[in-house]
Design a protein around this motif. Structure first.
Motif, mmCIF file in Angstrom:
data_model
loop_
_atom_site.group_PDB
_atom_site.id
_atom_site.type_symbol
_atom_site.label_atom_id
_atom_site.label_comp_id
_atom_site.label_asym_id
_atom_site.label_seq_id
_atom_site.Cartn_x
_atom_site.Cartn_y
_atom_site.Cartn_z
ATOM 1 N N ALA A 50 16.753 21.519 18.023
ATOM 2 C CA ALA A 50 16.469 21.716 16.576
ATOM 3 C C ALA A 50 15.338 22.864 16.680
ATOM 4 O O ALA A 50 15.085 23.399 15.554
ATOM 5 N N ALA A 51 14.219 22.468 17.449
ATOM 6 C CA ALA A 51 13.180 23.462 17.477
ATOM 7 C C ALA A 51 13.757 24.851 17.698
ATOM 8 O O ALA A 51 13.140 25.895 17.348
ATOM 9 N N ALA A 52 14.615 24.994 18.802
ATOM 10 C CA ALA A 52 15.106 26.397 19.165
ATOM 11 C C ALA A 52 15.822 26.986 18.308
ATOM 12 O O ALA A 52 15.699 28.181 17.847
ATOM 13 N N ASP A 53 16.495 26.187 17.290
ATOM 14 C CA ASP A 53 17.419 26.593 16.360
ATOM 15 C C ASP A 53 16.391 26.980 15.104
ATOM 16 O O ASP A 53 16.542 27.989 14.295
ATOM 17 N N ALA A 54 15.294 26.179 14.582
ATOM 18 C CA ALA A 54 14.127 26.503 13.834
ATOM 19 C C ALA A 54 13.554 28.163 14.124
ATOM 20 O O ALA A 54 13.482 28.865 13.234
ATOM 21 N N ILE A 55 13.327 28.329 15.341
ATOM 22 C CA ILE A 55 12.905 29.681 15.922
ATOM 23 C C ILE A 55 14.051 30.585 15.499
ATOM 24 O O ILE A 55 13.677 31.747 15.000
ATOM 25 N N GLY A 56 15.373 30.393 16.008
ATOM 26 C CA GLY A 56 16.552 31.470 15.572
ATOM 27 C C GLY A 56 16.440 31.536 13.934
ATOM 28 O O GLY A 56 16.969 32.784 13.807
ATOM 29 N N LEU A 68 5.656 21.337 6.307
ATOM 30 C CA LEU A 68 6.788 21.617 5.672
ATOM 31 C C LEU A 68 7.229 20.310 4.779
ATOM 32 O O LEU A 68 7.194 19.181 5.337
ATOM 33 N N PRO A 69 7.860 20.684 3.750
ATOM 34 C CA PRO A 69 8.090 19.514 2.740
ATOM 35 C C PRO A 69 9.101 18.524 3.472
ATOM 36 O O PRO A 69 9.207 17.275 3.292
ATOM 37 N N GLU A 70 10.133 19.141 4.339
ATOM 38 C CA GLU A 70 11.177 18.071 4.842
ATOM 39 C C GLU A 70 10.546 17.303 5.752
ATOM 40 O O GLU A 70 11.117 16.277 5.973
ATOM 41 N N LEU A 71 9.512 17.698 6.503
ATOM 42 C CA LEU A 71 8.607 16.951 7.502
ATOM 43 C C LEU A 71 8.149 15.773 6.622
ATOM 44 O O LEU A 71 8.163 14.514 7.199
ATOM 45 N N ARG A 72 7.405 16.163 5.672
ATOM 46 C CA ARG A 72 6.597 14.972 4.692
ATOM 47 C C ARG A 72 7.649 14.037 4.207
ATOM 48 O O ARG A 72 7.137 12.827 4.093
ATOM 49 N N GLU A 73 8.854 14.728 3.849
ATOM 50 C CA GLU A 73 9.741 13.557 3.487
ATOM 51 C C GLU A 73 10.262 12.550 4.341
ATOM 52 O O GLU A 73 10.452 11.458 4.445
ATOM 53 N N ALA A 74 10.481 13.193 5.416
ATOM 54 C CA ALA A 74 11.236 12.469 6.936
ATOM 55 C C ALA A 74 10.025 11.419 6.910
ATOM 56 O O ALA A 74 10.342 10.187 7.435
ATOM 57 N N ILE A 75 8.639 11.822 7.190
ATOM 58 C CA ILE A 75 7.528 10.878 7.479
ATOM 59 C C ILE A 75 7.549 9.563 6.391
ATOM 60 O O ILE A 75 7.364 8.381 6.748
ATOM 61 N N PRO A 273 8.123 25.830 13.769
ATOM 62 C CA PRO A 273 9.495 25.460 13.972
ATOM 63 C C PRO A 273 9.307 23.808 14.684
ATOM 64 O O PRO A 273 10.604 23.236 14.600
ATOM 65 N N PHE A 274 8.386 23.573 15.100
ATOM 66 C CA PHE A 274 8.198 22.143 15.784
ATOM 67 C C PHE A 274 8.177 21.176 14.695
ATOM 68 O O PHE A 274 8.979 20.032 14.843
ATOM 69 N N GLN A 275 7.542 21.473 13.294
ATOM 70 C CA GLN A 275 7.501 20.660 12.674
ATOM 71 C C GLN A 275 9.110 20.475 11.613
ATOM 72 O O GLN A 275 9.386 19.266 11.561
ATOM 73 N N ALA A 276 9.730 21.548 11.827
ATOM 74 C CA ALA A 276 11.075 21.253 11.469
ATOM 75 C C ALA A 276 11.839 20.450 12.458
ATOM 76 O O ALA A 276 12.686 19.531 11.812
ATOM 77 N N ALA A 277 11.641 20.550 13.622
ATOM 78 C CA ALA A 277 12.316 19.748 14.754
ATOM 79 C C ALA A 277 11.905 18.178 14.487
ATOM 80 O O ALA A 277 12.693 17.352 14.748
ATOM 81 N N VAL A 278 10.687 17.981 14.377
ATOM 82 C CA VAL A 278 10.167 16.619 14.286
ATOM 83 C C VAL A 278 10.928 15.968 12.670
ATOM 84 O O VAL A 278 11.234 14.770 13.035
ATOM 85 N N ALA A 279 11.041 16.783 11.894
ATOM 86 C CA ALA A 279 11.708 16.388 10.819
ATOM 87 C C ALA A 279 13.103 15.657 10.981
ATOM 88 O O ALA A 279 13.351 14.705 10.751
ATOM 89 N N HIS A 280 13.606 16.659 12.033
ATOM 90 C CA HIS A 280 15.162 16.225 12.688
ATOM 91 C C HIS A 280 15.005 14.930 13.359
ATOM 92 O O HIS A 280 15.800 13.933 13.314
ATOM 93 N N GLY A 281 14.014 14.917 14.339
ATOM 94 C CA GLY A 281 13.802 13.650 14.972
ATOM 95 C C GLY A 281 13.525 12.380 14.472
ATOM 96 O O GLY A 281 14.162 11.269 14.568
ATOM 97 N N LEU A 282 12.621 12.468 13.376
ATOM 98 C CA LEU A 282 12.471 11.243 12.818
ATOM 99 C C LEU A 282 13.621 10.701 11.873
ATOM 100 O O LEU A 282 13.654 9.567 11.485
ATOM 101 N N THR A 283 14.449 11.784 11.344
ATOM 102 C CA THR A 283 15.685 11.241 10.690
ATOM 103 C C THR A 283 16.787 10.878 11.698
ATOM 104 O O THR A 283 17.482 9.845 11.293
ATOM 105 N N ARG A 284 16.936 11.703 12.803
ATOM 106 C CA ARG A 284 18.292 11.509 13.493
ATOM 107 C C ARG A 284 17.880 10.943 14.882
ATOM 108 O O ARG A 284 19.117 10.549 15.452
ATOM 109 N N CYS A 285 16.832 10.980 15.567
ATOM 110 C CA CYS A 285 16.635 10.418 16.902
ATOM 111 C C CYS A 285 16.021 9.055 17.093
ATOM 112 O O CYS A 285 15.428 8.832 18.247
#
Ligand code: PMP
Ligand code: GLN
Length: 406
Positions: A50-56, A68-75, A273-285
């Motif tokens: 997810a981090a690599a994807d966010a950079i891409g 990032l709003p998506e991370l704040r929502e996931a938190i 990009p790490f923030q985007a990945a952590v949003a993914h992690g908190l939701t999916r991992c």
């Protein structure tokens, strides 16, 4: 080492931290590093992707200062799922450069020079440094081993409050003792905070690394506490990505706004990009985190069993990456001398817990071992410690003679 030109209030903090120092010594000596608390394997592959994807995807510019709003929502969603606490992601959540920045911003933003902050001793190293930067006095309340667990004297805690007390800084689960503050301890802290109208700042970076069916409870869940508690956490420990430095603070807007105000001038924002990945992690991992918890408990058990089998005393550990052992099992009464000897002569790096103690006499004999390492490394380290302990019991060591003259 070159003497830095540094303000008087920071003299005690010149030089590398105990964690950097021990990691550097371990690297030089090729020692098994059970010192600095970082895992030697990566987090969930899906999180890394997810981090690599966010950079891409081009998420490479500044994030909003609040994150990032998506991370704040996931938190906010996790706080509800884990602790049944509701936070507005727009005003009650702020993303920081690791928990470290949230702690710094909270202390700098909430305290004036001359104020006092109550801390439990031992305390994580950045607390003392940040309090010194803010010219705030730390008032320690000692966690003492009562034969079963580390706990504190309720009267000592009550007595620690003065008219200058601004806040209570609590770390649970606790580094380095591996303690989870229990219901009655949390209730007392809450009662004192409410009686004296104090804010609580809680460092909960190990919230998901709690073993043996115990549960971590946030201080903010106690009646009356949500409105006066700033809860700090981090992705580093939860997802084994300590180098990403994505942390956050949740609390009522009046406290979160304080953190945001300070952090926007410390870093403004980091690691989009790490923030985007952590949003993914908190939701999916989170299922991966459940496995991590079980695996870490097994590693703790492996290390402790090897040490106990040869008579090395270890202390109870309910959570975190860390277990403490007793330097006296090696014929030393000084954990710092022992740690230096262990790197040099046994090929094992550990942290002298005294580095995290305000009351140096209380922490002198304790040594912290990190078990967030591969089982093969843990076994190697444990066997080296066992061999060293048996040599030590056969003949008194140089370090022992030195410390007895202190
Ligand atoms: N608080 C405690 C108790 C810690 O052990 C650590 C180390 N992870 C931190 C804060 C710092 O967290 P981060 O790396 O997210 O800044
Ligand atoms: N939290 C880690 C520990 O306690 C250290 C992080 C750091 O090196 N600042 O070992």
């Amino acid at each position: 080492m070159t003497q830095p030109l540094i303000a008087e209030r920071l003299h005690d903090f010149a030089g590398p931290t105990i964690f950097s120092e021990m990691t550097a010594l371990a690297q030089q000596a090729g020692a098994a590093n059970l010192g600095q608390g970082f895992p030697d394997s990566d987090g969930p592959p899906e999180l890394l992707a997810a981090a690599a994807d966010a950079i891409g995807r081009g998420l490479n510019q500044y994030p909003p200062a609040t994150g990032l709003p998506e991370l704040r929502e996931a938190i906010a969603a996790r706080r509800t799922a884990d602790q049944r606490l509701t936070y507005d992601p727009r005003t009650e959540v702020v993303v920081t450069a690791g928990a470290t920045e949230a702690i710094a911003a909270a202390l700098i933003g909430l305290c004036d020079p001359g104020d006092e902050v109550i801390v439990f001793d031992p305390l994580y190293d950045s607390y003392s440094a940040c309090l010194a930067m803010a010219q705030v006095r730390r008032v320690p309340v000692l966690l003492e081993f009562d034969g079963t667990r580390f706990t504190f004297d309720p009267e000592a805690f009550r007595r620690a409050v003065t008219p200058r007390t601004r806040l209570v800084l609590l770390n649970t689960p606790h580094n380095p003792t591996g303690k989870v503050f229990d219901e009655s301890e949390l209730a007392l802290i809450a009662e004192v905070c409410m009686a004296h109208d104090l804010v609580a700042v809680t460092d909960e970076v190990y919230e998901h690394l709690v073993y043996d069916g115990l549960r971590h409870r946030s201080l903010a869940t106690l009646p009356g506490m949500r409105e006066r508690t700033l809860t700090i956490s981090s992705a580093g420990k939860t997802f084994s990505c300590t180098g990403w430095k994505v942390g956050w603070a949740c609390g009522p807007a009046r406290l979160v706004t304080t953190v945001r105000t300070v952090k926007q001038y410390l870093t403004f924002g980091t690691g989009t990009p790490f923030q985007a990945a952590v949003a993914h992690g908190l939701t999916r991992c989170m299922p991966w985190v459940d496995e991590l918890r079980a695996e870490l408990a097994r590693r703790r058990d492996l290390l402790v069993a090897e040490l106990r089998a040869v008579g090395i005393t270890t202390y109870p550990c309910d959570a975190t990456y860390f277990v403490q052992m007793d330097a006296r099992s090696f014929g030393h009464d000084d954990g710092e001398t022992l740690c230096r000897a262990l790197i040099r002569d046994a090929g094992v790096a550990a942290i002298p817990s005294v580095a995290l103690y305000d009351d140096k006499a209380a922490g002198r004999h304790l040594v912290r071992l990190a078990f967030c390492k591969e089982p093969g490394l843990l076994t190697t380290a444990a066997r080296r410690l066992a061999a060293y302990a048996s040599d030590a019991s056969a003949a008194p060591r140089e370090g022992q003679e030195r410390t007895s003259n202190d």
